[in-house]
Design a protein around this motif. Structure first.
Motif, PDB file in Angstrom:
ATOM      1  N   SER A  64     -37.710   9.983 -14.938  1.00 40.28           N
ATOM      2  CA  SER A  64     -36.628   9.391 -15.691  1.00 40.28           C
ATOM      3  C   SER A  64     -35.316   9.509 -14.909  1.00 40.28           C
ATOM      4  CB  SER A  64     -36.575  10.147 -17.017  1.00 40.28           C
ATOM      5  OG  SER A  64     -35.476   9.786 -17.745  1.00 40.28           O
ATOM      6  N   GLN A  97     -32.770  -0.342 -13.410  1.00 37.08           N
ATOM      7  CA  GLN A  97     -31.798  -0.276 -14.511  1.00 37.08           C
ATOM      8  C   GLN A  97     -30.785  -1.430 -14.410  1.00 37.08           C
ATOM      9  OE1 GLN A  97     -28.176   2.518 -14.941  1.00 37.08           O
ATOM     10  NE2 GLN A  97     -29.773   3.533 -16.129  1.00 37.08           N
ATOM     11  N   ALA A 100     -32.510  -4.742 -15.289  1.00 41.12           N
ATOM     12  CA  ALA A 100     -32.821  -4.838 -16.726  1.00 41.12           C
ATOM     13  C   ALA A 100     -31.544  -5.144 -17.514  1.00 41.12           C
ATOM     14  CB  ALA A 100     -33.467  -3.548 -17.215  1.00 41.12           C
ATOM     15  N   THR A 120     -33.707   5.447 -17.848  1.00 45.52           N
ATOM     16  CA  THR A 120     -34.625   4.452 -17.293  1.00 45.52           C
ATOM     17  C   THR A 120     -35.829   5.224 -16.774  1.00 45.52           C
ATOM     18  OG1 THR A 120     -32.596   3.487 -16.430  1.00 45.52           O
ATOM     19  CG2 THR A 120     -34.658   2.500 -15.674  1.00 45.52           C
ATOM     20  N   SER A 121     -37.030   4.731 -17.038  1.00 46.66           N
ATOM     21  CA  SER A 121     -38.176   5.535 -16.596  1.00 46.66           C
ATOM     22  C   SER A 121     -39.202   4.749 -15.808  1.00 46.66           C
ATOM     23  CB  SER A 121     -38.839   6.211 -17.798  1.00 46.66           C
ATOM     24  OG  SER A 121     -39.444   5.240 -18.614  1.00 46.66           O
ATOM     25  N   ARG A 158     -35.916  -2.282 -25.806  1.00 44.16           N
ATOM     26  CA  ARG A 158     -36.591  -1.808 -24.589  1.00 44.16           C
ATOM     27  C   ARG A 158     -37.033  -2.961 -23.699  1.00 44.16           C
ATOM     28  NH1 ARG A 158     -39.592   3.738 -26.716  1.00 44.16           N
ATOM     29  NH2 ARG A 158     -37.981   4.966 -25.717  1.00 44.16           N
ATOM     30  N   GLU A 270     -39.485   1.157 -17.470  1.00 48.04           N
ATOM     31  CA  GLU A 270     -38.967   0.879 -18.808  1.00 48.04           C
ATOM     32  C   GLU A 270     -37.500   1.284 -18.875  1.00 48.04           C
ATOM     33  OE1 GLU A 270     -37.748   2.444 -22.665  1.00 48.04           O
ATOM     34  OE2 GLU A 270     -38.456   3.744 -21.074  1.00 48.04           O
ATOM     35  N   GLN A 271     -36.709   0.434 -19.525  1.00 53.52           N
ATOM     36  CA  GLN A 271     -35.296   0.722 -19.771  1.00 53.52           C
ATOM     37  C   GLN A 271     -35.053   0.695 -21.266  1.00 53.52           C
ATOM     38  OE1 GLN A 271     -32.403   1.302 -17.643  1.00 53.52           O
ATOM     39  NE2 GLN A 271     -31.716   1.886 -19.685  1.00 53.52           N
TER      40      GLN A 271
END
Ligand SMILES: [Fe+2]
Length: 300
Positions: A64, A97, A100, A120-121, A158, A270-271
């Motif tokens: 993350s 990030q 997105a 953000t991951s 998301r 994923e954000q």
């Protein structure tokens, strides 16, 4: 496909008219998934090595990007490795990030000034490999609601992208199950949910279980999350949609509203963003407003 709205864009800053923007937001705000099959997050040859679980430290399931909280590991929480590698990893996640955010700003300009950026991951592991207690098992259909993080109706938006390096067609999809639209799910589960015990919100706050006050809305959302996961008949209902998001695709949803389960897949980024519900294009479509209509009372 009425639960998924497909858009043809292949750029992270697409041009879209104000009317189209409003139309897409309207669907997203009903709890549908906005799917961009041609929107790929580009990973450089030198970054391919980060698609590996060896960068995860201890029991972490995701890497993350949190520059403030994870200074010791070059801004990547949950990571292990040499500082120069972790710096390159941080740069890759930070780039996602940026993209997105650019995407959400371009598609939904009305949200832009009001978004709060959450971590953000990069999730390099296999969905199927984390067998957890039913409450934490995200292979079961649910809406997102977190016991320690009450949000009193603030939205959870998301953006996901599948970065699986699979070359062969049909390989590496991230497979989701998608449930009914929020209002139908709420109508089904709401009658089973009792009111919170008076005084429980203050007690949870005092004990440090919650980071802020748990509202009646938060109570309902948590119970709904649990009731959905604990109902085998609901989970196996054949009308739910199973959909594979292929490598090189991106999708967006309000995860506090779209009933979702991650059935399989590996390598996803994923954000998470938060948005005050009154900044939606159609605030009355927010889960808080839907639940208030169904319960005929204020829940904030
Ligand atoms: Fe979830």
């Amino acid at each position: 496909m009425h639960r998924i709205l497909e858009l043809p864009f292949a750029e992270w800053s697409p041009s879209i008219t104000a009317d189209e923007s409003r139309r897409v937001a309207g669907e997203l705000e009903l709890g549908k998934i906005v799917y961009l099959p041609q929107l790929r997050f580009k990973i450089a040859e030198t970054e391919r090595r980060f698609l590996d679980t060896r960068w995860l430290s201890g029991t972490h399931k995701s890497l993350s990007y949190e520059p403030q909280r994870a200074a010791a590991t070059e801004g990547v929480r949950g990571a292990q490795g040499a500082p120069q590698d972790l710096r390159a990893l941080a740069a890759m996640i930070a780039r996602f990030q940026k993209e997105a955010l650019a995407l959400v700003h371009a598609l939904f300009p009305q949200y832009a000034p009001h978004l709060r950026v959450a971590p953000t991951s990069l999730r390099p592991g296999n969905v199927e490999q984390h067998k957890l207690s039913w409450r934490k098992d995200d292979t079961l259909l649910h809406v997102d609601a977190f016991p320690s993080r009450p949000n009193r109706g603030e939205r959870i938006l998301r953006i996901f992208t599948n970065v699986h390096p699979a070359g062969a067609a049909g390989k590496g999809a991230r497979v989701w199950k998608v449930g009914d639209l929020f209002e139908d799910t709420a109508k089904e589960f709401l009658p089973r949910i009792k009111r919170p015990i008076p005084g429980s919100a203050a007690l949870l706050r005092t004990l440090g279980v919650t980071k802020s006050r748990r509202s009646h809305y938060d109570h309902i959302m948590l119970r709904m999350h649990d009731q959905m996961k604990r109902d085998p008949a609901y989970q196996s209902r054949p009308t739910h949609l199973t959909f594979g998001f292929p490598p090189g695709s991106t999708w967006i949803c309000f995860s506090d509203q779209a009933a979702h389960a991650a059935l399989s897949g590996q390598f996803m980024m994923e954000q998470t963003l938060h948005l005050p519900l009154d900044r939606q294009y159609f605030p009355e479509r927010a889960p808080l407003k839907v639940l208030e209509r169904l319960r005929r009372r204020a829940l904030a």
